[in-house]
Scaffold this active site. Structure first.
Site, short mmCIF file in Angstrom:
data_model
loop_
_atom_site.label_atom_id
_atom_site.label_comp_id
_atom_site.label_asym_id
_atom_site.label_seq_id
_atom_site.Cartn_x
_atom_site.Cartn_y
_atom_site.Cartn_z
N ASN A 14 -39.08 4.04 -14.61
CA ASN A 14 -40.23 4.81 -14.13
C ASN A 14 -41.25 4.88 -15.26
OD1 ASN A 14 -42.03 6.73 -13.22
ND2 ASN A 14 -40.57 8.44 -13.27
N TRP A 15 -42.31 4.10 -15.12
CA TRP A 15 -43.30 4.02 -16.22
C TRP A 15 -44.22 5.24 -16.25
CZ3 TRP A 15 -45.25 -1.80 -15.95
CH2 TRP A 15 -44.17 -2.65 -16.19
N LYS A 16 -44.16 6.07 -15.22
CA LYS A 16 -45.04 7.26 -15.14
C LYS A 16 -46.50 6.84 -15.32
CE LYS A 16 -41.13 10.04 -16.39
NZ LYS A 16 -40.60 11.29 -16.92
N HIS A 104 -39.88 13.15 -7.22
CA HIS A 104 -39.68 13.25 -8.67
C HIS A 104 -40.03 14.67 -9.12
CE1 HIS A 104 -40.15 12.72 -12.97
NE2 HIS A 104 -39.37 11.67 -12.84
N GLU A 106 -41.61 15.75 -11.55
CA GLU A 106 -43.00 15.94 -11.99
C GLU A 106 -43.93 16.11 -10.80
OE1 GLU A 106 -43.11 12.60 -14.67
OE2 GLU A 106 -41.68 13.66 -15.96
N GLU A 176 -31.70 14.04 -11.33
CA GLU A 176 -32.51 14.19 -12.54
C GLU A 176 -32.64 15.67 -12.88
OE1 GLU A 176 -34.99 10.52 -13.45
OE2 GLU A 176 -36.21 11.84 -12.22
N GLY A 182 -37.54 13.77 -20.20
CA GLY A 182 -38.55 13.69 -21.25
C GLY A 182 -38.31 14.64 -22.41
N SER A 222 -33.67 11.39 -20.01
CA SER A 222 -33.44 11.02 -21.40
C SER A 222 -32.35 9.96 -21.59
CB SER A 222 -33.13 12.27 -22.24
OG SER A 222 -34.25 13.15 -22.24
N GLY A 243 -37.11 6.90 -17.78
CA GLY A 243 -38.53 7.11 -18.03
C GLY A 243 -38.95 6.48 -19.35
N GLY A 244 -39.02 7.30 -20.40
CA GLY A 244 -39.54 6.86 -21.69
C GLY A 244 -38.95 5.55 -22.20
P1 PGA Z 1 -37.04 10.25 -19.19
O1 PGA Z 1 -37.60 10.36 -17.69
O2 PGA Z 1 -36.05 9.11 -19.21
O3 PGA Z 1 -38.24 9.99 -20.04
O4 PGA Z 1 -36.36 11.54 -19.50
C1 PGA Z 1 -36.78 10.15 -16.58
C2 PGA Z 1 -37.59 10.31 -15.31
O5 PGA Z 1 -38.45 11.19 -15.26
O6 PGA Z 1 -37.40 9.57 -14.32
#
Ligand code: PGA
Length: 263
Positions: A14-16, A104, A106, A176, A182, A222, A243-244
């Site tokens: 997930n590149w956000k 998600h 977010e 999640e 994050g 994470s 994500g990251g």
């Molecule tokens: P993260 O994000 O790996 O940066 O914690 C995961 C996600 O939000 O899908």
């Protein structure tokens, strides 16, 4: 209930809100090159990337012909209409997406998406031929007040009570925990396993054990190349939503390789 066959493994990036079309195409090309160099790993794990909307077409071209799949990060429940700033499932399918994230954290917590909205988006994705990756997870306050199970059961039931078993089988769930996203605070494998068992038991109850047992349940929060193998060592964890760590091809591929190597 014990399960002898392992479900297909799945690693999603997930590149956000990162990467322009040119940057995204470059990152996708690196992922494709790593997949090609690791043919054994690439056949054992499904890999998908979820770039922001403007980069979808460029990334679709970059991954064409490779095994890497394309997903979007969100969709509107309606196929078209007067919804300024929104994007629909048929539009995503037309640019090469076969997957879409729904719910998600977010979007649930940053954009006010309710369980009902997440359920509507899941149904829309299925209607439009996209595989929804349904994200669920508790906040830190919910975990600390011992409401994790209650939240997971509520979030899973809200989506899956409205689906047939066949529709459910075409979806993926991502656990999640909001406190792990994050933050660098990955859930311990024991915490992930416990949550995945709650999710799986809820699916078994709501859509039946056959469909529930066939669906991948990913862990997200994470995940990186150092902690992935310990999570994938447990058969409850079918892969990861990253994500990251998905913004660097080599680090992302280490996670995919760990999924492929899991027992
Ligand atoms: P993260 O994000 O790996 O940066 O914690 C995961 C996600 O939000 O899908």
């Amino acid at each position: 209930m014990s399960r002898v066959t392992r479900r297909p493994r799945f690693v999603a990036g997930n590149w956000k809100m990162h990467r322009t079309p040119a940057e995204g195409a470059a990152l996708a090309r690196e992922c494709v090159a790593l997949a090609a160099a690791d043919a054994a790993g690439a056949t054992r794990v499904q890999v998908a990337v979820f770039p922001p909307f403007p980069a979808l077409s460029a990334v679709a071209s970059a991954i064409a012909g490779s095994g890497v799949r394309l997903g979007a990060q969100n969709l509107h429940p309606e196929p078209q209409g007067a919804f300024t700033g929104e994007v629909s499932g048929p539009m995503l399918a037309a640019v090469g997406c076969s997957l879409v994230l729904v719910g998600h954290s977010e979007r649930r917590h940053g954009m006010g998406e309710t369980d009902a909205v997440v359920a509507a988006k899941t149904r829309a994705a299925l209607r439009d031929g996209l595989t929804p990756v349904v994200c669920v997870g508790e906040t830190l306050a919910e975990r600390e007040s011992e409401r994790t199970a209650e939240v997971l059961v509520r979030q899973v039931t809200a989506v899956y009570a409205g689906l047939s078993a066949a529709q459910a089988a075409d979806t993926v769930v991502a656990y999640e925990p909001v406190w792990a996203i994050g933050t660098g605070k990955v859930a311990s494998p024991e915490q992930a396993v416990e949550a995945h068992r709650i999710i799986r038991a809820t699916l078994d109850q709501v859509v039946g054990a056959e469909a529930g047992g066939s669906m991948a349940v990913l862990y997200g929060g994470s995940v990186n190349g150092d902690n992935a193998a310990a999570l994938f060592a447990h058969s409850e964890v079918d892969g990861a939503l990253v994500g990251g760590a998905s913004l660097q091809a080599a680090g992302f591929w280490r996670i995919a390789a760990a999924a492929a190597a899991a027992p």
